[in-house]
Structure formats: C-alpha cells, structure tokens
Design a protein around this motif. Sequence first.
Motif, PDB file in Angstrom:
ATOM      1  N   LYS A  64       0.854  -1.194   0.000  1.00 35.97           N
ATOM      2  CA  LYS A  64       0.000   0.000   0.000  1.00 35.97           C
ATOM      3  C   LYS A  64       0.892   1.247   0.000  1.00 35.97           C
ATOM      4  O   LYS A  64       1.254   1.766   1.048  1.00 35.97           O
ATOM      5  N   PRO A  65       1.279   1.737  -1.177  1.00 33.03           N
ATOM      6  CA  PRO A  65       2.165   2.911  -1.236  1.00 33.03           C
ATOM      7  C   PRO A  65       1.473   4.170  -0.717  1.00 33.03           C
ATOM      8  O   PRO A  65       0.257   4.340  -0.866  1.00 33.03           O
ATOM      9  N   LEU A  66       2.245   5.024  -0.074  1.00 29.49           N
ATOM     10  CA  LEU A  66       1.753   6.297   0.429  1.00 29.49           C
ATOM     11  C   LEU A  66       2.567   7.426  -0.198  1.00 29.49           C
ATOM     12  O   LEU A  66       3.774   7.280  -0.390  1.00 29.49           O
ATOM     13  N   PRO A  67       1.934   8.550  -0.485  1.00 28.47           N
ATOM     14  CA  PRO A  67       2.686   9.677  -1.035  1.00 28.47           C
ATOM     15  C   PRO A  67       3.607  10.266   0.030  1.00 28.47           C
ATOM     16  O   PRO A  67       3.295  10.250   1.222  1.00 28.47           O
ATOM     17  N   LEU A  68       4.730  10.784  -0.391  1.00 25.77           N
ATOM     18  CA  LEU A  68       5.696  11.377   0.514  1.00 25.77           C
ATOM     19  C   LEU A  68       6.080  12.741  -0.036  1.00 25.77           C
ATOM     20  O   LEU A  68       6.552  12.852  -1.171  1.00 25.77           O
ATOM     21  N   GLU A  69       5.867  13.771   0.763  1.00 24.89           N
ATOM     22  CA  GLU A  69       6.191  15.120   0.313  1.00 24.89           C
ATOM     23  C   GLU A  69       7.557  15.503   0.859  1.00 24.89           C
ATOM     24  O   GLU A  69       7.812  15.388   2.050  1.00 24.89           O
TER      25      GLU A  69
END
Length: 84
Positions: A64-69
């Motif tokens: 489950k990839p998550l966005p990273l800022e």
Amino acid sequence: MLQRFGRTGRERAGFVHVLLAEEREEFNLEKARLTYKEVQRAISRGDNLEFYSDVKRLLPDHIKPLPLERIMEIKPYVREETSK
C-alpha cells in the motif's frame, strides 16, 4: 516534416529558432500548435478522459504505497568542458 521542439525542464530561459519553407511547413507548424492547444485544453478539462476499471493492479494487494512530500535541493548544472 515537423519535428518536436521545446525547452521542457530547462532552468534558464531560452529561445527556439525555426527555419521553415513557405506555405506547407508554415501551415504544418500552425496546425501542430492548434492541435497542441486543443490537447492541453482537453487534459485540463478532463471531461473526455476515460479510465479503465478492468486493468489488473500492478502491485500486490499487501503493498500500500503512500505519497511522501519532500523539499528537494536542486544543484545548478555545470557543463564540463570536453576536448575535441
């Protein structure tokens, strides 16, 4: 024949010089510009975009990839001199 030209992703401002034969190539360039504008307009509106729901997921279900800022430091490009 009309080839792609542009300055995409360049840090400095610049120019593109185009040498065209009269009439036919001028017509092709103008036609390409109008087509480009139409495509950009369609993308920004989004009403003609079609997403397919029957496409198999590329990643396994347990991932489950998550966005990273992040703030990225971009170093200026310095071109190395090469001997000819």
